[in-house]
Motif scaffolding. Structure first.
Motif, PDB file in Angstrom:
ATOM      1  N   UNK A  36      13.365  11.072   4.437  1.00 54.29           N
ATOM      2  CA  UNK A  36      13.630  11.233   5.872  1.00 54.29           C
ATOM      3  C   UNK A  36      12.327  11.191   6.668  1.00 54.29           C
ATOM      4  N   UNK A  37      11.295  11.883   6.185  1.00 54.47           N
ATOM      5  CA  UNK A  37      10.017  11.883   6.887  1.00 54.47           C
ATOM      6  C   UNK A  37       9.406  10.492   6.978  1.00 54.47           C
ATOM      7  N   UNK A  38       9.449   9.763   5.878  1.00 54.45           N
ATOM      8  CA  UNK A  38       8.904   8.404   5.880  1.00 54.45           C
ATOM      9  C   UNK A  38       9.669   7.515   6.855  1.00 54.45           C
ATOM     10  N   UNK A  39      10.992   7.655   6.888  1.00 56.09           N
ATOM     11  CA  UNK A  39      11.798   6.834   7.803  1.00 56.09           C
ATOM     12  C   UNK A  39      11.443   7.088   9.255  1.00 56.09           C
ATOM     13  N   UNK A  40      11.212   8.350   9.601  1.00 56.62           N
ATOM     14  CA  UNK A  40      10.909   8.680  10.995  1.00 56.62           C
ATOM     15  C   UNK A  40       9.563   8.080  11.425  1.00 56.62           C
ATOM     16  N   UNK A  41       8.567   8.085  10.538  1.00 62.23           N
ATOM     17  CA  UNK A  41       7.283   7.483  10.893  1.00 62.23           C
ATOM     18  C   UNK A  41       7.417   5.962  10.973  1.00 62.23           C
ATOM     19  N   UNK A  42       8.216   5.384  10.067  1.00 58.42           N
ATOM     20  CA  UNK A  42       8.463   3.936  10.134  1.00 58.42           C
ATOM     21  C   UNK A  42       9.119   3.562  11.457  1.00 58.42           C
ATOM     22  N   UNK A  47       0.823  -1.205   0.000  1.00 60.21           N
ATOM     23  CA  UNK A  47       0.000   0.000   0.000  1.00 60.21           C
ATOM     24  C   UNK A  47       0.862   1.262   0.000  1.00 60.21           C
ATOM     25  N   UNK A  48       1.952   1.235   0.763  1.00 60.91           N
ATOM     26  CA  UNK A  48       2.859   2.369   0.768  1.00 60.91           C
ATOM     27  C   UNK A  48       3.496   2.592  -0.588  1.00 60.91           C
ATOM     28  N   UNK A  49       3.837   1.502  -1.257  1.00 59.90           N
ATOM     29  CA  UNK A  49       4.404   1.609  -2.598  1.00 59.90           C
ATOM     30  C   UNK A  49       3.420   2.259  -3.561  1.00 59.90           C
ATOM     31  N   UNK A  50       2.162   1.897  -3.435  1.00 58.15           N
ATOM     32  CA  UNK A  50       1.139   2.423  -4.333  1.00 58.15           C
ATOM     33  C   UNK A  50       0.788   3.874  -4.022  1.00 58.15           C
ATOM     34  N   UNK A  51       0.701   4.222  -2.727  1.00 52.91           N
ATOM     35  CA  UNK A  51       0.167   5.519  -2.325  1.00 52.91           C
ATOM     36  C   UNK A  51       1.232   6.558  -1.975  1.00 52.91           C
ATOM     37  N   UNK A  52       2.409   6.121  -1.539  1.00 52.40           N
ATOM     38  CA  UNK A  52       3.430   7.064  -1.056  1.00 52.40           C
ATOM     39  C   UNK A  52       4.616   7.233  -1.998  1.00 52.40           C
ATOM     40  N   UNK A  53       5.073   6.153  -2.617  1.00 54.90           N
ATOM     41  CA  UNK A  53       6.260   6.244  -3.475  1.00 54.90           C
ATOM     42  C   UNK A  53       6.073   7.200  -4.654  1.00 54.90           C
ATOM     43  N   UNK A  54       4.876   7.296  -5.282  1.00 57.76           N
ATOM     44  CA  UNK A  54       4.730   8.273  -6.375  1.00 57.76           C
ATOM     45  C   UNK A  54       5.043   9.703  -5.970  1.00 57.76           C
ATOM     46  N   UNK A  77       4.888   0.455  10.429  1.00 65.95           N
ATOM     47  CA  UNK A  77       6.281   0.322   9.985  1.00 65.95           C
ATOM     48  C   UNK A  77       6.351  -0.092   8.520  1.00 65.95           C
ATOM     49  N   UNK A  78       5.506  -1.040   8.127  1.00 66.50           N
ATOM     50  CA  UNK A  78       5.515  -1.498   6.743  1.00 66.50           C
ATOM     51  C   UNK A  78       5.100  -0.416   5.772  1.00 66.50           C
ATOM     52  N   UNK A  79       4.048   0.323   6.108  1.00 69.56           N
ATOM     53  CA  UNK A  79       3.520   1.358   5.220  1.00 69.56           C
ATOM     54  C   UNK A  79       4.559   2.440   4.930  1.00 69.56           C
ATOM     55  N   UNK A  80       5.276   2.892   5.966  1.00 69.01           N
ATOM     56  CA  UNK A  80       6.175   4.030   5.809  1.00 69.01           C
ATOM     57  C   UNK A  80       7.626   3.633   5.537  1.00 69.01           C
TER      58      UNK A  80
END
Length: 384
Positions: free
Chosen positions: A65-71, A46-53, A94-97
């Motif tokens: 950096x932001x994604x890593x901190x939430x993960x 889901x993160x790949x579909x919704x966040x990576x773009x 953790x998986x999503x971010x």
């Protein structure tokens, strides 16, 4: 960047050698504990579909950096989980971010000098693979020392520190190179990308089938190795997983072959290795030497396929690297989730023999998809 990629991806694999301990500590069955493997992979997809773009739209330094901190926060939740439900929540966050890893890989490709994109991607993917393998081993070792939650707490701290290091070391993204489109438009543009680049579809399907094949083992190896005749501890299971580090060497080699225009044949060799691993896994049910050899072989085949795929995909449409990677990696981890579910179901109904049959069947489908990709390339050359 390779360390960050390894930490992000590795965090989704901590639970695999710990399933027996998680089941005992949280009063669930081993099969229920194995559900966390699927949760990690589905949330990552889901993160790949919704966040990576977003990597095509935003400053990738800030985004990663932001994604890593939430993960890291998700790992911290898992590290203090009082119940199975809380562990599922932490695993999902953790998986999503942790898809920060898949923002960093195309970012690294964009930063690479001319003619070295494949090598750079191979280096980052080596970091990713080593992170996954070390994560399994570290999870087992720390579980023996301080309980199964220890690795999640250590990971939360390490990810925070590395995220801060990335903030200091990475260059700011060049806003002039980013398309001027909104988030919704970026998401909607991914379907036309597949239509415009048929090899994105074949390579995404190829990666999905290969990862589904391997994930049947990832989801069930702890169940096999913790039972007779092995009866291994969490630490021992983690050390068995470390044997797949040989695949990190293959990742770099596959990247260099891609730079030389040999990605198609690197894929063919990797699929042959993937197919070879399944008879070895069959023998591995009774002798650990065969299981270790099979694990080395299957990780080697998977990494060769994956790195070849990513180099081909990134070259199709450089300005849309993040969206292309989103399509590819979403399919890749959907394949992983399907493989985990298939492996768990096969274990329930027929034990390790059924797992091997399911994994071998998925490897056979991988070969068929590669043949379709080869035919597509040949048709394109004839029409061109």
């Amino acid at each position: 960047m390779a360390v960050a990629v390894g930490l992000c991806a590795g965090g989704n694999y901590f639970n695999q050698p710990l399933l027996d301990s998680i089941a005992g500590a949280l009063s669930v069955s081993p099969a229920t504990a194995a559900f966390t493997v699927t949760v990690a992979q589905v949330s990552y997809a889901l993160g790949l579909l919704l966040l990576v773009p977003l990597g095509d739209l935003l400053d990738r330094r800030k985004l990663s950096v932001g994604l890593m901190l939430v993960a890291a926060a998700g790992q911290a939740i898992s590290g203090v989980a009082p119940s199975f439900a809380a562990l599922v929540v932490g695993t999902a966050v953790a998986g999503l971010f942790s898809v920060a890893a898949q923002v960093l890989v195309p970012f690294g490709s964009a930063l690479a000098p001319p003619g070295r994109s494949g090598e750079i991607v191979g280096t980052l993917m080596s970091g990713l693979l080593i992170g996954i393998l070390v994560a399994r081993s570290l999870a087992g070792l720390l579980s023996d020392l301080g309980g199964w939650t220890t690795v999640y707490r250590v990971s939360a701290v390490a990810m925070t520190l590395v995220a801060l290091a990335l903030w200091r070391m990475l260059p700011a993204d060049d806003a002039a190179t980013r398309p001027r489109i909104g988030y919704g438009t970026a998401l909607l543009s991914m379907a036309p990308l597949v239509a415009r680049h048929p090899r994105l579809a074949t390579r995404a399907a190829l990666g999905a089938c290969a990862f589904a094949s391997v994930s049947t083992v990832f989801a069930t190896m702890a169940l096999l190795l913790s039972a007779p005749p092995f009866e291994y501890s969490d630490a021992q299971i983690g050390l068995v997983g470390l044997s797949g580090v040989a695949g990190a060497v293959v990742a770099t080699l596959a990247g260099r072959l891609a730079d030389r225009g040999l990605a198609q044949w690197a894929t063919a060799g990797a699929i042959a290795v993937l197919l070879l691993s399944w008879p070895l896994f069959g023998l591995g049910a009774q002798a650990i030497v065969w299981f270790v050899l099979a694990f080395v072989t299957v990780d080697t085949g998977l990494q060769g396929i994956h790195v070849s795929n990513q180099n081909i995909v990134f070259a199709l449409d450089p300005p849309a690297r993040s969206r292309m990677n989103s399509v590819y990696m979403t399919c890749y981890f959907v394949g992983a989730a399907v493989g985990s579910a298939v492996g768990t179901s096969a274990w329930r109904h027929g034990g390790w023999t059924s797992v091997c049959i399911a994994g071998a069947a998925l490897a056979g489908i991988t070969l068929l998809v590669w043949l379709a990709d080869l035919a597509l390339v040949r048709r394109t050359r004839r029409s061109g």
